[in-house]
Write an enzyme that holds these catalytic residues in place. Structure first.
Site, PDB file in Angstrom:
ATOM      1  N   LYS A 260       0.850  -1.198   0.000  1.00  0.00           N
ATOM      2  CA  LYS A 260       0.000   0.000   0.000  1.00  0.00           C
ATOM      3  C   LYS A 260       0.883   1.245   0.000  1.00  0.00           C
ATOM      4  CE  LYS A 260      -3.969   1.901   2.570  1.00  0.00           C
ATOM      5  NZ  LYS A 260      -4.822   1.747   3.778  1.00  0.00           N
TER       6      LYS A 260
ATOM      7  N   SER B 261      -9.781   1.644   2.764  1.00  0.00           N
ATOM      8  CA  SER B 261      -8.925   2.386   1.887  1.00  0.00           C
ATOM      9  C   SER B 261      -7.864   1.565   1.155  1.00  0.00           C
ATOM     10  CB  SER B 261      -8.219   3.480   2.700  1.00  0.00           C
ATOM     11  OG  SER B 261      -7.390   2.902   3.694  1.00  0.00           O
TER      12      SER B 261
ATOM     13  N   SER C 103      -9.976  -0.656   6.994  1.00  0.00           N
ATOM     14  CA  SER C 103      -9.385  -0.554   5.646  1.00  0.00           C
ATOM     15  C   SER C 103      -8.640  -1.764   5.129  1.00  0.00           C
ATOM     16  CB  SER C 103      -8.445   0.639   5.589  1.00  0.00           C
ATOM     17  OG  SER C 103      -9.191   1.813   5.411  1.00  0.00           O
TER      18      SER C 103
HETATM   19  N1  GLN Z   1     -13.247   4.085   6.119  1.00  0.00           N
HETATM   20  C1  GLN Z   1     -12.690   4.514   7.365  1.00  0.00           C
HETATM   21  C2  GLN Z   1     -12.251   5.965   7.268  1.00  0.00           C
HETATM   22  O1  GLN Z   1     -12.556   6.534   6.303  1.00  0.00           O
HETATM   23  C3  GLN Z   1     -11.540   3.631   7.737  1.00  0.00           C
HETATM   24  C4  GLN Z   1     -10.315   3.936   6.983  1.00  0.00           C
HETATM   25  C5  GLN Z   1      -9.142   3.119   7.413  1.00  0.00           C
HETATM   26  O2  GLN Z   1      -9.280   2.103   8.063  1.00  0.00           O
HETATM   27  N2  GLN Z   1      -7.976   3.608   7.067  1.00  0.00           N
HETATM   28  O3  GLN Z   1     -11.623   6.496   8.127  1.00  0.00           O
END
Ligand code: GLN
Length: 512
Positions: A92, A167, A191
């Site tokens: 990532k 994400s 995410s």
């Molecule tokens: N979707 C969640 C957010 O927008 C989690 C994102 C994540 O785990 N990095 O913060």
């Protein structure tokens, strides 16, 4: 493989499921395959599928081939090889890679080339893995669909009109297609697990503190964790073993040595007790096909000798309000994560690294123009919310209150784990949604994480496993959660499930 589920007509091929990391490593070590041919094959897969999927921000073709040559030489000299010898991995783009652009999918870091490797990257290299590229994500990991990337939208390989989740959407899509058997993601509120569920792969969020964040760009420091995205539970155990090493450069990283995760895979699940959190199964909270797949997965575990009991996580507060999901946990998360993000993102000011705007009158003008140009809308929204909840007069009402709610959520989990070995539930309320479907309404997007966020707030570990498909051919994920440091329990249960089912062997037919 025996399976009661094979009769569904799904647009997928099972005959040629991509090789797992474990089998690739064995083929390399036995001399059956060279690292060069392994990497060439995966690069070809990337070239073939990237036009439709767009999982990568950077493909490190030259570096990967060069490294493969070095590994082939190392093997031919008869040296001892690492746990990931010759295995390609996608990383990532929030994880620093020395000499390779690391952008966090943000325009503000479009030109940032780290001078050092993250701890997890050092571990991969020490175990002879080959980094094949850096994957797309929501900007600074803020989002659930990868649509918040500052550069491009990744598409769900099972239906390219849909989002891969986020994400870590690029990592999950890359593994689903077989561009790499392994990927790293990060999980702050879901995410790793949510994109794994939406792309039909395995995603494991380790316990907070299990994996060092040294060299991982911070979003919300009291929540962020790095973890594996893979096709099989066996590969998840392998990759976790490599990255879960103590590291003094991250003061939140535990000193306890990781368990033997490979050994955990063989363990029986007979006699275990799984808890069904009542709040995760409320009337109307789940898509019908997701609910049906979970019910089938529960029966599979019962056949394996697992006992299910009802438990409650009252402070996660998942509820239906006017026909829509609502959740204390989500509200609490969006105060804590935005507060931490507003502080962590203060460093992007155009001075030290990244984008710097031109044509400003003074220093303040330079800061505000740089940040105005460099950050996308969601990141700006979070910085403003976070600054607000930390400001004097609001701190007690919002931040302090959220910190208290978080404690109650954690105590709910602790209480549940006194009674049960694992918690069982959905990963995401729905299968993959359409690109653009939730971008107009940020709250709607936030609510996609109702089932993953509580586990992050409590700091314990969780895994998402493929457990079915919708009639339309979209993958469905189930979530198992364990108490702090018990990743071995997740892996044992996941491996037992994958021995009985073949959902993880299906591969999307990506349009060429
Ligand atoms: N979707 C969640 C957010 O927008 C989690 C994102 C994540 O785990 N990095 O913060």
């Amino acid at each position: 493989m025996p399976s009661p589920h094979l009769d569904q007509s799904i647009q997928s091929t099972m005959s040629d499921a991509p090789a797992t990391a474990t089998s690739i490593r064995n083929a390399f070590l036995s001399g059956e395959r060279t690292a060069g041919s392994i990497i060439e094959e995966h690069l070809a897969r990337i070239r073939q599928s990237e036009p439709a999927v767009d999982a990568f921000l950077t493909v490190t073709e030259e570096e990967a081939l060069e490294r493969a040559r070095a590994l082939d030489e190392k093997r031919s000299r008869g040296e001892e090889m690492g746990l990931l010898a010759g295995v390609p991995i996608a990383v990532k783009d929030i994880i620093c890679t020395r000499g390779v652009r690391t952008t966090c999918a943000s325009k503000i870091l479009y030109n940032f080339v780290p001078p050092y490797d993250a701890h997890v990257v050092e571990r991969l290299l020490a175990e002879d893995a080959v980094i094949i590229g850096k994957t797309n994500m929501d900007e600074f990991a803020m989002g659930s669909s990868t649509e918040n990337s500052g550069f491009k939208i990744t598409r769900n390989p099972w239906d390219t009109s849909r989002a891969p989740g986020g994400s870590s959407g690029g990592s999950a899509a890359a593994v689903a297609v077989g561009m790499a058997p392994l990927a790293l993601g990060t999980d702050t509120g879901g995410s790793i697990r949510q994109p794994a569920a939406l792309c039909g792969v395995v995603g494991l969020k380790p316990t907070y503190g299990r994996v060092s964040r040294y060299g991982v760009v911070a979003f919300a420091s009291s929540l962020d964790q790095v973890g594996p995205i893979t096709r099989t539970v066996e590969d998840s155990a392998l990759l976790l073993q490599v990255i879960a090493a103590p590291d003094e450069r991250d003061s939140t990283c535990t000193r306890r040595e990781p368990d033997d995760y490979a050994a955990a895979l063989a363990g029986p699940v007979k006699g275990l007790t799984f808890g069904l959190p009542r709040e995760f199964f409320i009337e109307g909270g789940l898509d019908g096909e997701v609910a049906a797949a979970l019910e089938e997965a529960r029966r599979e575990f019962e056949r394996l000798g697992v006992r299910f009991v009802d438990v409650s996580l009252p402070h996660s507060g998942i509820d239906m309000e006017g026909g829509k999901l609502s959740s204390f946990a989500v509200a609490c998360y969006y105060i804590i994560c935005t507060a931490e993000a507003s502080s962590n993102l203060a460093r992007y000011d155009g001075v030290k690294y990244g984008h710097r705007s031109e044509g400003h009158a003074d220093m303040i003008g330079m800061y505000s123009k740089t940040r105005g140009e460099g950050f996308g809308d969601e990141v700006k929204r979070r910085i403003m919310l976070g600054t607000y909840v930390l400001s004097s007069g609001y701190y007690d009402a919002y931040y302090l209150q959220a910190a208290r709610v978080r404690r109650l959520i954690k105590e709910d989990f602790d209480r549940a784990f006194e009674e049960v070995d694992l918690l069982f539930g959905p990963t995401s309320p729905t299968p993959a949604f359409k690109i653009g479907e939730k971008t107009e309404d940020p709250l709607e997007m936030y609510l996609n994480d109702v089932f993953t966020i509580p586990c992050d707030l409590a700091g314990n570990c969780g895994i998402s496993l493929p457990c079915g498909f919708t009639d339309g051919g979209l993958p469905i994920g189930m979530q198992l959660m364990a108490t702090h440091w018990d990743e071995a329990a997740l892996l044992r249960a996941g491996a037992a499930y994958q021995r009985e089912t073949d959902w993880h062997l299906r591969v999307p037919d990506v349009p060429a």
